[in-house]
Design a protein around this motif. Structure first.
Motif, PDB file in Angstrom:
ATOM      1  N   SER A  21      61.714  42.164   0.846  1.00 25.68           N
ATOM      2  CA  SER A  21      60.604  41.504   0.157  1.00 25.68           C
ATOM      3  C   SER A  21      59.285  41.756   0.880  1.00 25.68           C
ATOM      4  O   SER A  21      58.262  42.020   0.241  1.00 25.68           O
ATOM      5  N   ALA A  22      59.308  41.704   2.205  1.00 27.06           N
ATOM      6  CA  ALA A  22      58.089  41.963   2.982  1.00 27.06           C
ATOM      7  C   ALA A  22      57.607  43.394   2.771  1.00 27.06           C
ATOM      8  O   ALA A  22      56.407  43.640   2.653  1.00 27.06           O
ATOM      9  N   ARG A  23      58.544  44.317   2.701  1.00 25.74           N
ATOM     10  CA  ARG A  23      58.181  45.722   2.490  1.00 25.74           C
ATOM     11  C   ARG A  23      57.559  45.928   1.115  1.00 25.74           C
ATOM     12  O   ARG A  23      56.553  46.606   0.968  1.00 25.74           O
ATOM     13  N   LYS A  24      58.149  45.294   0.099  1.00 23.39           N
ATOM     14  CA  LYS A  24      57.670  45.474  -1.275  1.00 23.39           C
ATOM     15  C   LYS A  24      56.446  44.620  -1.601  1.00 23.39           C
ATOM     16  O   LYS A  24      55.545  45.074  -2.301  1.00 23.39           O
ATOM     17  N   ASN A  25      56.446  43.377  -1.116  1.00 23.42           N
ATOM     18  CA  ASN A  25      55.452  42.404  -1.568  1.00 23.42           C
ATOM     19  C   ASN A  25      54.454  41.971  -0.501  1.00 23.42           C
ATOM     20  O   ASN A  25      53.487  41.297  -0.816  1.00 23.42           O
ATOM     21  N   GLY A  26      54.729  42.288   0.764  1.00 27.91           N
ATOM     22  CA  GLY A  26      53.854  41.854   1.847  1.00 27.91           C
ATOM     23  C   GLY A  26      54.414  40.632   2.568  1.00 27.91           C
ATOM     24  O   GLY A  26      55.248  39.907   2.039  1.00 27.91           O
ATOM     25  N   LEU A  27      53.915  40.426   3.780  1.00 27.84           N
ATOM     26  CA  LEU A  27      54.425  39.351   4.629  1.00 27.84           C
ATOM     27  C   LEU A  27      54.075  37.960   4.122  1.00 27.84           C
ATOM     28  O   LEU A  27      54.798  37.004   4.388  1.00 27.84           O
ATOM     29  N   ALA A  29      53.656  37.071   0.887  1.00 24.07           N
ATOM     30  CA  ALA A  29      54.074  36.828  -0.496  1.00 24.07           C
ATOM     31  C   ALA A  29      54.981  35.601  -0.553  1.00 24.07           C
ATOM     32  O   ALA A  29      55.742  35.323   0.368  1.00 24.07           O
ATOM     33  N   GLU A  30      54.885  34.863  -1.642  1.00 17.83           N
ATOM     34  CA  GLU A  30      55.667  33.637  -1.815  1.00 17.83           C
ATOM     35  C   GLU A  30      57.169  33.882  -1.610  1.00 17.83           C
ATOM     36  O   GLU A  30      57.851  33.105  -0.936  1.00 17.83           O
ATOM     37  N   GLU A  31      57.672  34.958  -2.169  1.00 17.54           N
ATOM     38  CA  GLU A  31      59.096  35.280  -2.054  1.00 17.54           C
ATOM     39  C   GLU A  31      59.487  35.543  -0.598  1.00 17.54           C
ATOM     40  O   GLU A  31      60.519  35.060  -0.123  1.00 17.54           O
ATOM     41  N   THR A  32      58.658  36.287   0.118  1.00 18.85           N
ATOM     42  CA  THR A  32      58.934  36.607   1.518  1.00 18.85           C
ATOM     43  C   THR A  32      58.932  35.345   2.366  1.00 18.85           C
ATOM     44  O   THR A  32      59.821  35.139   3.203  1.00 18.85           O
ATOM     45  N   VAL A  33      57.957  34.485   2.150  1.00 21.03           N
ATOM     46  CA  VAL A  33      57.871  33.229   2.900  1.00 21.03           C
ATOM     47  C   VAL A  33      59.085  32.349   2.611  1.00 21.03           C
ATOM     48  O   VAL A  33      59.660  31.748   3.527  1.00 21.03           O
ATOM     49  N   ARG A  34      59.508  32.295   1.359  1.00 20.47           N
ATOM     50  CA  ARG A  34      60.683  31.495   0.989  1.00 20.47           C
ATOM     51  C   ARG A  34      61.922  32.018   1.702  1.00 20.47           C
ATOM     52  O   ARG A  34      62.697  31.245   2.268  1.00 20.47           O
ATOM     53  N   TYR A  35      62.109  33.336   1.697  1.00 17.94           N
ATOM     54  CA  TYR A  35      63.245  33.918   2.418  1.00 17.94           C
ATOM     55  C   TYR A  35      63.167  33.613   3.908  1.00 17.94           C
ATOM     56  O   TYR A  35      64.186  33.327   4.546  1.00 17.94           O
ATOM     57  N   SER A  36      61.975  33.656   4.456  1.00 14.64           N
ATOM     58  CA  SER A  36      61.794  33.369   5.872  1.00 14.64           C
ATOM     59  C   SER A  36      62.185  31.928   6.191  1.00 14.64           C
ATOM     60  O   SER A  36      62.857  31.657   7.197  1.00 14.64           O
ATOM     61  N   GLN A  37      61.796  30.998   5.354  1.00 18.21           N
ATOM     62  CA  GLN A  37      62.140  29.594   5.554  1.00 18.21           C
ATOM     63  C   GLN A  37      63.646  29.372   5.418  1.00 18.21           C
ATOM     64  O   GLN A  37      64.243  28.617   6.200  1.00 18.21           O
TER      65      GLN A  37
END
Length: 63
Positions: A21-27, A29-37
């Motif tokens: 997600s970070a690669r596709k959408n950026g660090l 991005a809502e999706e990346t942050v959700r995955y991180s949490q």
């Protein structure tokens, strides 16, 4: 009951999703942050179950 090995697999799967997600959408991005949490929550559970949480180990040892 979740076994430590299962939890370890979940951590690796969530980490892969977060990185993709970070690669596709950026660090940020809502999706990346959700995955991180979600990954943080899994890592905390893994540490407690595997006895790697020093706060947990110290408090249990002082009883």
């Amino acid at each position: 009951m979740v076994l430590v090995n299962d939890l370890k697999r979940f951590v690796e799967e969530k980490r892969a999703l977060m990185m993709e997600s970070a690669r596709k959408n950026g660090l940020t991005a809502e999706e990346t942050v959700r995955y991180s949490q979600e990954l943080d929550e899994l890592l905390n559970r893994y540490q407690k179950l595997s006895g790697q949480d020093s706060r947990y180990s110290e408090s249990a040892g002082s009883v």
